[in-house]
Design a protein around this motif. Structure first.
Motif, PDB file in Angstrom:
ATOM      1  N   UNK A 169       0.829  -1.211   0.000  1.00  0.00           N
ATOM      2  CA  UNK A 169       0.000   0.000   0.000  1.00  0.00           C
ATOM      3  C   UNK A 169       0.864   1.261   0.000  1.00  0.00           C
ATOM      4  N   UNK A 170       1.976   1.200   0.716  1.00  0.00           N
ATOM      5  CA  UNK A 170       2.902   2.327   0.708  1.00  0.00           C
ATOM      6  C   UNK A 170       3.463   2.541  -0.698  1.00  0.00           C
ATOM      7  N   UNK A 171       3.779   1.424  -1.378  1.00  0.00           N
ATOM      8  CA  UNK A 171       4.263   1.500  -2.761  1.00  0.00           C
ATOM      9  C   UNK A 171       3.196   2.106  -3.673  1.00  0.00           C
ATOM     10  N   UNK A 172       1.953   1.638  -3.531  1.00  0.00           N
ATOM     11  CA  UNK A 172       0.872   2.126  -4.391  1.00  0.00           C
ATOM     12  C   UNK A 172       0.702   3.637  -4.280  1.00  0.00           C
ATOM     13  N   UNK A 173       0.736   4.152  -3.055  1.00  0.00           N
ATOM     14  CA  UNK A 173       0.576   5.595  -2.855  1.00  0.00           C
ATOM     15  C   UNK A 173       1.695   6.358  -3.559  1.00  0.00           C
ATOM     16  N   UNK A 174       2.930   5.889  -3.373  1.00  0.00           N
ATOM     17  CA  UNK A 174       4.078   6.535  -4.005  1.00  0.00           C
ATOM     18  C   UNK A 174       3.992   6.439  -5.530  1.00  0.00           C
ATOM     19  N   UNK A 175       3.626   5.264  -6.034  1.00  0.00           N
ATOM     20  CA  UNK A 175       3.550   5.042  -7.480  1.00  0.00           C
ATOM     21  C   UNK A 175       2.460   5.902  -8.116  1.00  0.00           C
ATOM     22  N   UNK A 176       1.306   5.971  -7.479  1.00  0.00           N
ATOM     23  CA  UNK A 176       0.210   6.775  -8.026  1.00  0.00           C
ATOM     24  C   UNK A 176       0.563   8.266  -8.050  1.00  0.00           C
ATOM     25  N   UNK A 177       1.300   8.722  -7.045  1.00  0.00           N
ATOM     26  CA  UNK A 177       1.766  10.114  -7.057  1.00  0.00           C
ATOM     27  C   UNK A 177       2.647  10.365  -8.277  1.00  0.00           C
ATOM     28  N   UNK A 178       3.560   9.422  -8.538  1.00  0.00           N
ATOM     29  CA  UNK A 178       4.442   9.562  -9.695  1.00  0.00           C
ATOM     30  C   UNK A 178       3.648   9.568 -11.001  1.00  0.00           C
ATOM     31  N   UNK A 179       2.609   8.731 -11.072  1.00  0.00           N
ATOM     32  CA  UNK A 179       1.768   8.668 -12.263  1.00  0.00           C
ATOM     33  C   UNK A 179       1.078  10.006 -12.499  1.00  0.00           C
ATOM     34  N   UNK A 180       0.546  10.600 -11.437  1.00  0.00           N
ATOM     35  CA  UNK A 180      -0.136  11.895 -11.554  1.00  0.00           C
ATOM     36  C   UNK A 180       0.802  12.944 -12.132  1.00  0.00           C
TER      37      UNK A 180
END
Length: 311
Positions: free
Chosen positions: A34-45
């Motif tokens: 979940x920590x990875x997902x939050x970081x990854x989605x920020x990068x995607x944005x």
């Protein structure tokens, strides 16, 4: 993937106490993922916003950037390092980058074919971070979903592997302390090169070093057991063992302990007695004694670390 001290203690206590330890591992996997997902989605944005108005492939430009670590490039392309290493017998960065580009192009083609074939479905991710929001196309959404799925699998595999590597020796030490095996009969400092692939050893009263293999494996995993028997241990200790595993051990004169059995830890003392390893009965309640031992081991470990730093 290092386990924290509390996780190790909880897993050891549950394994010895005939409880399922897997929930401890799943909690860690979920937290990391979940920590990875939050970081990854920020990068995607941010990557999508920066690419507004551009015709280039923003995902490939940002997430398959050759300047990124090779492990990250592989995951972002939908692969893991193990797949690349097995396929090309190499983990060099240039090999990883090429394999990642090839896989990403294949994935894009598959997704485009799926979308263009008139399938009656629509998947679109809308990601909002603070006051910024982006909408991903069907193709972009599927690529992102695929990436986090591959990452989840990598985290899961890495964490289960870490449990085996980081818990098995402390588990054996705890069992030895539980039955008061003198320290000099289970200290691992003088382990010879021939014992490199062995998890642990105990010493008999006549000075014989007894190879001890530990495996936190699910029931019915004969491949893992076969590899262990090939190393000819004197003791085989596991969370779960199949009937086949037990028969194999008995045929090869290997003492086995299955901790998931009710009171399975008690068999360890029977094995110690059978192999002439000094020990004595458990003093007091199991859970209380485990808490004491694990606290004692944590304190002694901290003292040793400080000693090494001072030196």
């Amino acid at each position: 993937m290092p386990l924290n001290t509390d996780a190790k203690k909880n897993i050891i206590k549950k394994v010895i106490s005939n409880q399922d330890y897997r929930d401890e591992v799943l909690v860690i996997i979920d937290e990391i993922f979940l920590d990875y997902c939050i970081s990854f989605f920020k990068q995607v944005v941010y990557a999508k916003i920066d690419a507004l108005g551009e015709k280039s492939d923003w995902y490939k430009k940002v997430f398959l950037n050759p300047d990124l670590p090779k492990e990250q490039i592989a995951i972002n392309s939908g692969l893991n390092m193990k797949s690349i290493t097995n396929a090309f017998n190499s983990s060099k960065k240039e090999v990883v980058i090429q394999a990642s580009y090839d896989n990403y192009n294949r994935l894009q083609k598959t997704i485009n074919d799926l979308v263009s074939n008139g399938n009656n479905f629509e998947i679109k991710l809308s990601i909002k971070f603070k006051d910024v929001a982006v909408d991903l196309t069907v193709a972009e959404s599927l690529i992102v979903i695929n990436t986090i799925a591959v990452k989840r699998a990598e985290i899961r595999g890495g964490m289960w592997s870490a449990v085996g590597k980081q818990v098995e020796k402390p588990l054996m030490t705890t069992l030895c302390m539980l039955f008061n095996v003198p320290f000099e009969y289970h200290v691992q400092d003088s382990n010879p090169d021939s014992f490199r692939e062995v998890d642990f050893y105990v010493l008999s009263k006549d000075g014989k070093k007894l190879r001890t293999e530990v495996k936190l494996m699910g029931k019915g995993n004969p491949e893992s057991a076969d590899a262990i028997f090939a190393r000819q241990p004197a003791i085989f200790l596991a969370d779960k063992l199949s009937d086949k595993n037990k028969k194999q051990a008995e045929m090869l004169n290997v003492q086995w302990i299955e901790l998931r059995n009710k009171g399975g830890y008690k068999r360890f003392q029977e094995v110690l007695n059978a192999l002439n390893v000094p020990n004595s009965d458990l003093n007091g309640d199991l859970n209380t004694r485990l808490d004491e031992i694990l606290k004692e081991r944590e304190l002694s470990g901290n003292i040793l670390k400080k000693f090494k730093i001072c030196k």
